[in-house]
Design an enzyme around this catalytic site. Structure first.
Site, short mmCIF file in Angstrom:
data_model
loop_
_atom_site.label_atom_id
_atom_site.label_comp_id
_atom_site.label_asym_id
_atom_site.label_seq_id
_atom_site.Cartn_x
_atom_site.Cartn_y
_atom_site.Cartn_z
CG HIS A 1 -2.09 -1.40 1.68
ND1 HIS A 1 -3.40 -0.94 0.48
CD2 HIS A 1 -1.80 -2.06 1.55
CE1 HIS A 1 -4.13 -1.64 1.41
NE2 HIS A 1 -3.27 -2.43 1.79
CE LYS B 1 -2.63 10.51 3.99
NZ LYS B 1 -3.42 10.01 2.30
CE LYS C 1 -14.60 5.21 1.08
NZ LYS C 1 -13.26 5.16 1.98
C1 26Q Z 1 3.28 0.25 10.52
C2 26Q Z 1 4.55 0.12 10.83
C3 26Q Z 1 4.10 0.63 12.87
C4 26Q Z 1 2.96 1.11 13.02
C5 26Q Z 1 2.16 1.89 11.89
C6 26Q Z 1 1.96 1.15 10.64
C7 26Q Z 1 1.19 1.37 9.40
C8 26Q Z 1 -0.13 1.48 9.78
C9 26Q Z 1 -1.32 1.80 8.90
C10 26Q Z 1 1.64 1.75 8.27
C11 26Q Z 1 0.48 1.82 7.22
C12 26Q Z 1 -0.44 2.07 7.89
C13 26Q Z 1 -1.65 2.55 6.41
C14 26Q Z 1 -1.69 3.11 5.52
C15 26Q Z 1 -2.92 2.95 5.06
O1 26Q Z 1 -3.14 3.67 5.58
N1 26Q Z 1 -1.82 3.15 3.05
C16 26Q Z 1 -3.09 3.55 2.50
O2 26Q Z 1 -3.97 3.14 1.84
C17 26Q Z 1 -4.80 2.77 0.69
C18 26Q Z 1 -5.72 1.34 0.69
O3 26Q Z 1 -4.88 0.93 0.20
C19 26Q Z 1 -4.71 3.55 -0.83
O4 26Q Z 1 -5.51 4.18 -1.10
C20 26Q Z 1 -4.09 4.92 -0.15
O5 26Q Z 1 -3.61 5.77 -1.20
C21 26Q Z 1 -2.98 4.28 0.75
O6 26Q Z 1 -2.23 5.52 1.40
#
Ligand code: 26Q
Length: 820
Positions: free
Chosen positions: A363, A562, A671
């Site tokens: 992602h 963003k 959306k």
């Molecule tokens: C990783 C390690 C330790 C703690 C937290 C994390 C962590 C948590 C959440 C890393 C990333 C996320 C979330 C990422 C995310 O939401 N990415 C989004 O995913 C969407 C669905 O595919 C995309 O549409 C977005 O572009 C992308 O930013």
């Protein structure tokens, strides 16, 4: 009017009313005479839940009986939002409930509004998982989600004096949608050491011994599908202290305190969702969460497989496991461990099973978001897993060396172990090596991962291992539930609500684009949605906004990539322009409401500065009599799924303005367009495919292209760069103290002006402003604007998560729907 057959759930009003009364009086032990909204919500939820459970049981029995292949979707985040409205839609009977509740003196919207959001996620990735569950159930795929039952979901955001303040989200007080399975538990081991020994055949076996044990308890949530009885399961694990001899001994010998401390330590594992979005912070507890959840889920999956008495090599015919980002990558190692250490398979046989089972979805390309863990932490917490990782890496590197004997650097580039100080385990590389397919989430993003961060792996495995599955959204929640009037209008023109099952039939709307009466109805619905949001703004912020103004919305997690800073700098520019205008010129200016919302990770200081600036600009602009209705700046507190359902249908224009190449896909862009709003956006993520589908004349694109980003950044670093002159005026205004203490925003300004402008705010500023000007002009021609909106909606069929799930099923999971 077009209404669905909504009469399956309950025979009639009386039947539903009886159920509600029964639940109020017996389940809740209250009297109808002091039944408030909370009790009415509880009873309504329980009445629908009763219906849901029947389908759920039947679905699960049938899946077991037919012994069909299942998908297991492993995600640390499921951003579900509210369940009742969705249950009403899928069980059917919302109309009956509405009139019955009416009779009892309640408004159904108020009752639905009582429910806490299930906010077990940060943003896009978590909401995607929730949309996928909806689609998998609706399409009759046998699928289970596996996650963690956090006691606290994403924090609630309050804005105090313009600053974000985080408040814990304790959401479990009354949750009728979860079913504790106290009989489904798994003991999970941590720490300890590995002892090698010989088995009866003289084979060396590894024994992971000692350490501590924590128990995982299953909590299940039913996931109903739309217009089908299929009801899947979301299983969330909760941690508690293992009830072993050890605790008893402590307790009995009077060591109550340390016994209680052990208990609390165990419960800490599932206590709280990490609030970082697109940032990896290597905390031990996070790795513990990951292993706890992965080990419990795999134990459960393997237990279910073993009941079928099939040979191990059939495992991938029965089980597909999808890794939602690298967070569950330990599952690769854990399955290999189970197969070789517990089940006695040979390494190669086991590894073939593992790689045929897993698929990995990436992602992000942001370097700071790519997960890495120090080898030392692994050694300490999961010693056996580290050995297996070393072996996986060894065999992998040996095969690479054979194929690329002349590429000396290749081995260190692709090694799962980064030879840094300290050494790190690269989770994305482990996920690639352990899976048979790797996918990105939009075309540009999938191209980028194949040509940049994973390009060596494309060389090694070939391009076939890598694929794209463009994200999608569920039209049930994001059109029908969030925008019931628009849904009804669409149904009336497309032949009923079938479009909710095949979103491509929206194309029938295109023939009404020039239909004046239809356009009028369409515009009225948008206006009513704006009035609803205006009321919400009035009631929460006590600010009056004009619903006839253009509503310009940017709601998403706050992040520099963003570029909410670009938006607010643009707002300041607009403000300065209005201030310079004559009264005559002001009359010609198109009124706008700039609406922001989103949470900053608590440790992300720069993101918090952005929130502060937005709020300070709002407090200056909103009370400036020169400006009046021409500009209002709103920051909506605590953006979440249920607020999105109010905000998105009310937007005229939404902003998806990430630096090109940084937003993997975005899903809110889909959306907004599906709800009849236009987009201002960069050539990034799914914006590009949205443009391809709806036509470039229906979207406001601007800014740098991703292929030029590298050069531009290079120029900044080497000084060939002056700040855009319009932006310079904005900076002057900020540094003059117009929006509060200039020192507060020094970092925001100098990130662009003095520190390389990594996100290219200055490069894109002029084209952003020009494009916003075009928006103003085009909005004045309402007939044309509405036509664009209708045409866009008609062409959005591609972005249903149903299409997306069918692609995963065909290309990655090799699974068919189970006929009902
Ligand atoms: C990783 C390690 C330790 C703690 C937290 C994390 C962590 C948590 C959440 C890393 C990333 C996320 C979330 C990422 C995310 O939401 N990415 C989004 O995913 C969407 C669905 O595919 C995309 O549409 C977005 O572009 C992308 O930013």
């Amino acid at each position: 009017a077009w209404t669905k057959n909504q009469f399956d759930g309950f025979k009639n009003k009386d039947e539903f009313e009886k159920e509600v009364v029964r639940h109020v009086e017996t389940t809740l032990a209250r009297s109808m005479f002091n039944c408030d909204d909370v009790a009415a919500y509880s009873a309504t939820a329980l009445a629908f839940r009763d219906r849901l459970i029947k389908d759920w049981n039947k679905t699960q029995q049938r899946q077991t009986f037919t012994d069909s292949k299942r998908i297991y979707y492993l995600s640390l985040e499921f951003l579900m939002g509210r369940a009742l409205d969705n249950a009403m839609l899928n069980v059917k009977g919302k109309d009956i409930a509405k009139s019955a509740l009416d009779e009892l003196g309640f408004r159904i919207e108020d009752i639905i509004g009582q429910e806490n959001d299930a906010a077990l996620g940060n943003g896009g990735l978590g909401r995607l998982a929730a949309c996928f569950l909806d689609s998998m159930a609706s399409l009759n795929y046998p699928a289970w989600g596996y996650g963690l039952r956090y006691r606290y979901g994403i924090f609630k955001q309050e804005i105090i004096d313009g600053y974000q303040v985080e408040v814990p989200d304790y959401w479990l007080d009354f949750n009728p949608w979860e079913f504790p399975r106290h009989d489904v538990t798994v003991d999970i081991q941590f720490y300890g050491h590995v002892r090698k020994s010989q088995d009866a055949n003289g084979k060396t076996v590894a024994n992971w011994e000692g350490g501590e044990t924590v128990t995982a308890v299953a909590y299940d949530m039913p996931i109903p599908g739309y217009d089908t009885p299929s009801t899947n399961n979301l299983r969330l694990w909760s941690s508690k202290a293992a009830s072993g001899e050890f605790d008893f001994q402590k307790f009995n010998s009077g060591e109550y305190e340390s016994s209680v401390a052990d208990q609390q330590r165990a419960e800490t594992i599932s206590a709280v969702l990490y609030p970082n979005d697109n940032l990896d912070r290597g905390k031990e507890l996070r790795l513990k969460q990951q292993y706890f959840w992965v080990a419990a889920s795999l134990y459960d999956i393997v237990r279910r497989f073993k009941k079928s008495k099939r040979a191990w090599r059939e495992f991938p015919d029965q089980v597909a496991i999808q890794l939602n980002d690298t967070h569950p990558t330990l599952a690769v190692v854990e399955l290999q461990r189970i197969l070789i250490d517990k089940e006695g398979l040979e390494w190669d046989e086991a590894w073939a099973i593992v790689t045929a089972t897993f698929g990995y979805t990436n992602h992000t390309v942001l370097p700071e978001a790519l997960e890495k863990w120090p080898v030392g932490l692994f050694q300490h917490l999961l010693p056996r897993h580290l050995q297996i990782i070393y072996d996986i890496n060894l065999f992998f590197l040996q095969s690479v060396e054979k194929r690329f004997p002349d590429d000396r650097d290749m081995l260190s580039r692709v090694s799962i172990i980064e030879e840094s100080q300290p050494k790190m385990v690269r989770m994305a590389y482990l996920a690639i090596v352990g899976s048979h397919k790797v996918n990105g989430v939009a075309e540009l993003h999938s191209d980028l991962i194949q040509t940049t961060i994973f390009k060596d792996f494309v060389k090694i495995y070939g391009a076939d291992k890598f694929t794209n599955v463009t994200n999608g959204i569920t039209p049930r929640r994001w059109l029908h539930q969030a925008n019931p009037r628009l849904s009804e209008l669409i149904a009336s023109k497309t032949g009923g609500y079938d479009y909710l099952k095949d979103l491509t039939t929206l194309n029938k709307l295109e023939q009404y684009v020039d239909d004046k009466a239809f356009r009028k109805e369409w515009a009225e619905i948008k206006y009513a949605n704006k009035v609803r949001l205006a009321k919400y703004i009035k009631s929460t912020l006590d600010i009056t906004v004009n619903p006839a103004a253009l509503f310009d919305v940017q709601v998403k997690r706050i992040h520099e990539y963003k570029r909410q800073q670009l938006n607010i700098f643009g707002v300041i520019y607009r403000y300065l322009q209005i201030k310079e205008m004559s009264a005559e010129e002001r009359k010609k200016q198109a009124p706008r409401v700039s609406i922001f919302g989103g949470k900053a990770a608590p440790g992300y200081w720069m993101a918090k500065q952005i929130i502060h600036l937005i709020n300070n600009v709002g407090s200056v602009v909103n009370k400036d009599p020169d400006v009046g209705d021409l500009l209002k700046v709103i920051f909506l507190e605590d953006y979440n799924v249920s607020k999105a359902e109010i905000i998105i249908p009310a937007s005229d224009l939404s902003e998806h303005i990430s630096t090109a190449g940084t937003e993997a896909s975005g899903t809110s862009n889909m959306k907004f367009v599906l709800n009849g709003g236009l987009i201002i956006g960069t050539c990034d993520g799914a914006n590009i495919e949205i443009t391809r589908e709806i036509g470039q004349e229906n979207i406001f694109l601007f800014g740098t292209l991703s292929e030029d980003v590298e050069d531009l950044r290079h120029n900044h670093t080497y000084g060939k760069h002056a700040v855009d002159s319009g932006l310079q005026k904005v900076f002057d205004a900020i540094t003059s103290g117009k929006f509060g203490d200039a020192n507060d925003f020094g970092a925001l300004v100098s990130a662009v002006r003095d520190h390389g402008d990594y996100y290219l705010v200055s490069d894109d500023f002029q084209s952003y402003i020009d494009t916003q000007k075009m928006v103003d002009e085009e909005y004045k021609n309402q007939e044309e604007w509405v036509s664009k909106c209708i045409r866009s909606v008609a062409r959005m069929g591609f972005f249903s998560s149903d299409r997306c799930i069918n692609e995963y099923a065909e290309e990655i999971w090799n699974i068919e729907p189970l006929a009902v």
